[in-house]
Scaffold this motif. Structure first.
Motif, short mmCIF file in Angstrom:
data_model
loop_
_atom_site.label_atom_id
_atom_site.label_comp_id
_atom_site.label_asym_id
_atom_site.label_seq_id
_atom_site.Cartn_x
_atom_site.Cartn_y
_atom_site.Cartn_z
N GLY A 193 0.84 -1.19 0.00
CA GLY A 193 0.00 0.00 0.00
C GLY A 193 0.87 1.23 0.00
O GLY A 193 2.01 1.22 0.48
N SER A 194 0.35 2.32 -0.54
CA SER A 194 1.11 3.56 -0.59
C SER A 194 0.18 4.75 -0.44
O SER A 194 -1.02 4.66 -0.75
N ALA A 195 0.72 5.84 0.05
CA ALA A 195 -0.04 7.08 0.17
C ALA A 195 0.93 8.25 0.14
O ALA A 195 2.10 8.11 0.51
N ARG A 196 0.43 9.37 -0.32
CA ARG A 196 1.23 10.59 -0.42
C ARG A 196 0.48 11.75 0.23
O ARG A 196 -0.71 11.66 0.52
N LYS A 197 1.19 12.81 0.43
CA LYS A 197 0.61 14.00 1.04
C LYS A 197 -0.61 14.47 0.27
O LYS A 197 -1.61 14.91 0.86
N ASN A 198 -0.56 14.38 -1.07
CA ASN A 198 -1.68 14.84 -1.89
C ASN A 198 -2.95 14.04 -1.62
O ASN A 198 -4.06 14.55 -1.84
N ASP A 199 -2.81 12.81 -1.16
CA ASP A 199 -3.99 11.99 -0.89
C ASP A 199 -4.82 12.55 0.25
O ASP A 199 -6.01 12.27 0.35
N LEU A 200 -4.21 13.33 1.12
CA LEU A 200 -4.93 13.87 2.27
C LEU A 200 -6.00 14.87 1.84
O LEU A 200 -6.99 15.06 2.54
N SER A 201 -5.80 15.54 0.70
CA SER A 201 -6.78 16.51 0.22
C SER A 201 -7.99 15.83 -0.39
O SER A 201 -8.98 16.49 -0.71
N TRP A 202 -7.93 14.52 -0.56
CA TRP A 202 -9.04 13.76 -1.15
C TRP A 202 -9.77 12.93 -0.11
O TRP A 202 -10.38 11.93 -0.41
N ARG A 203 -9.68 13.34 1.15
CA ARG A 203 -10.27 12.54 2.21
C ARG A 203 -11.76 12.78 2.41
O ARG A 203 -12.38 12.21 3.28
N GLY A 204 -12.35 13.67 1.61
CA GLY A 204 -13.77 13.95 1.76
C GLY A 204 -14.06 14.53 3.13
O GLY A 204 -13.43 15.49 3.57
N GLY A 205 -15.02 13.95 3.84
CA GLY A 205 -15.40 14.45 5.16
C GLY A 205 -14.49 13.99 6.27
O GLY A 205 -14.71 14.32 7.43
N GLY A 206 -13.48 13.23 5.93
CA GLY A 206 -12.54 12.78 6.96
C GLY A 206 -13.11 11.75 7.90
O GLY A 206 -12.77 11.70 9.08
N ALA A 207 -14.02 10.89 7.38
CA ALA A 207 -14.66 9.89 8.25
C ALA A 207 -13.65 8.94 8.87
O ALA A 207 -13.82 8.49 10.00
N LEU A 208 -12.59 8.64 8.13
CA LEU A 208 -11.61 7.70 8.65
C LEU A 208 -10.94 8.23 9.90
O LEU A 208 -10.63 7.48 10.82
N PHE A 209 -10.71 9.54 9.96
CA PHE A 209 -9.99 10.13 11.08
C PHE A 209 -10.93 10.75 12.12
O PHE A 209 -10.48 11.37 13.07
N GLY A 210 -12.24 10.59 11.93
CA GLY A 210 -13.20 11.13 12.87
C GLY A 210 -13.44 10.21 14.04
O GLY A 210 -12.79 9.17 14.21
N SER A 211 -14.42 10.56 14.85
CA SER A 211 -14.70 9.80 16.07
C SER A 211 -15.22 8.40 15.77
O SER A 211 -15.10 7.50 16.60
N ARG A 212 -15.78 8.20 14.59
CA ARG A 212 -16.29 6.87 14.23
C ARG A 212 -15.25 6.05 13.49
O ARG A 212 -15.48 4.88 13.22
N GLY A 213 -14.14 6.66 13.14
CA GLY A 213 -13.07 5.93 12.48
C GLY A 213 -11.99 5.58 13.48
O GLY A 213 -12.27 5.19 14.61
N ILE A 214 -10.74 5.77 13.08
CA ILE A 214 -9.66 5.46 14.01
C ILE A 214 -9.49 6.55 15.05
O ILE A 214 -8.77 6.37 16.03
N GLY A 215 -10.16 7.69 14.84
CA GLY A 215 -10.06 8.77 15.82
C GLY A 215 -10.60 8.39 17.17
O GLY A 215 -10.19 8.93 18.20
#
Length: 322
Positions: A193-215
């Motif tokens: 798997g790979s990710a770059r800084k530019n991928d962060l701007s495509w996170r939409g609402g940020g559900a992955l990093f919110g309270s229901r995700g890994i946050g």
């Protein structure tokens, strides 16, 4: 006359502009849709329709604690969240939880626990698979002062900025997940798997990093820092690919895997058929190891010896090899 001409030219220009916009709209919509789809994939942990077995998550060997220099928890903690949320595996603890459990068992064995505590031998669930997260080693500067600089949090110079598949300066990560079958020791899957800084701007609402995700899982380092978020997306990319690759695995790995060997505890004979008729294939001595094929008829098991001879033996003459 001039006003009419100018007005006509303006209307024509506006019409041309609208036409151009209409022509361009599908392409723009397609680009937006592609970005939305990628954002959705980045934000969603894959969910399995069936459980593929039990799994433990371990750190890679070699002692490269690259995460400590970035004030991040071990990546195994991140992968465990993916495993729990995806429902693809039953997670068995082989870390601190196991140590605490063994402590309770020692208390029970010494008579310190209450009666009927129901803690004893034979209760632990075996891990069908072991998953190991790591960085992809692609950099010749991954050793020496480069690693030392990263572990100390001092990112200085090219060697210090790049360790294996992690580039702190450009905020990029290349990671790998491997899954090993504990019974056969076969490596059944590997996904990068790979990710770059530019991928962060495509996170939409940020559900992955919110309270229901890994946050909400106590992994603040992976949610509050740029490099942590990049690493998270890289491992999520690898985990998503891994789940797709493992779709063909049996949902009952204990039954479909290689059967556990047995050892002769009394002398006997390897018979040609379960009825015991006909000439015996060979004599069997105490201590000889045999390998069940999985076929059974009553008390008789079909087995193979180490020379490839196949026949039947009474289960009363064998025990599971230790």
């Amino acid at each position: 006359m001039n006003i009419a001409c100018n007005r006509g030219a303006l209307v024509a220009a506006l019409a041309a502009g609208v036409a151009a916009a209409l022509c361009a709209a599908p392409a723009h919509a397609q680009r937006g849709s592609a970005q939305q789809q990628r954002a959705q994939q980045m934000n969603e942990i894959p969910v399995c329709s069936r459980n593929l077995g039990s799994i433990s998550v371990m750190e890679a060997e070699g002692g490269r604690n690259w995460w400590s220099g970035q004030q991040l928890p071990a990546p195994s903690a991140l992968i465990k969240v993916f495993v729990n949320r995806s429902r693809c595996f039953t997670l068995v603890d082989r870390g601190r939880g196991l140590g605490a459990a063994m402590g309770e068992r020692e208390l029970g064995a010494s008579g310190q626990l209450r009666n009927r505590s129901n803690i004893g031998a034979g209760q632990m669930r075996a891990a069908d698979y072991v998953m190991i997260p790591d960085l992809i080693s692609r950099n010749s500067n991954a050793g020496g002062s480069g690693v030392g600089g990263l572990l100390g949090g001092l990112i200085g110079g090219r060697a210090g900025a790049v360790v294996g598949g992690l580039n702190v300066r450009s905020s990029s990560a290349d990671v790998v997940l491997t899954v090993t079958d504990v019974r056969s020791t076969e490596q059944v899957a590997m996904a990068e798997g790979s990710a770059r800084k530019n991928d962060l701007s495509w996170r939409g609402g940020g559900a992955l990093f919110g309270s229901r995700g890994i946050g909400g899982a106590g992994l603040s380092g992976y949610t509050n820092t740029e490099i942590g978020q990049v690493i998270t997306l890289a491992y999520l990319d690898a985990y998503t690919r891994l789940v797709q690759d493992l779709g063909g695995l049996s949902g009952n790995p204990a039954a479909s895997n290689v059967h556990q060997a047995v050892t002769m505890i009394r002398p006997g004979r390897l018979l040609a058929n379960p009825a015991g008729t006909g000439r015996a294939v060979r004599d069997l001595d105490v201590g000889m190891m045999l390998y069940p094929t999985g076929n059974k008829e009553g008390m008789m098991w079909e087995v193979e010896d180490e020379l490839g001879n196949r026949g039947w033996v009474s289960s009363s003459l064998v025990e599971l090899s230790k």
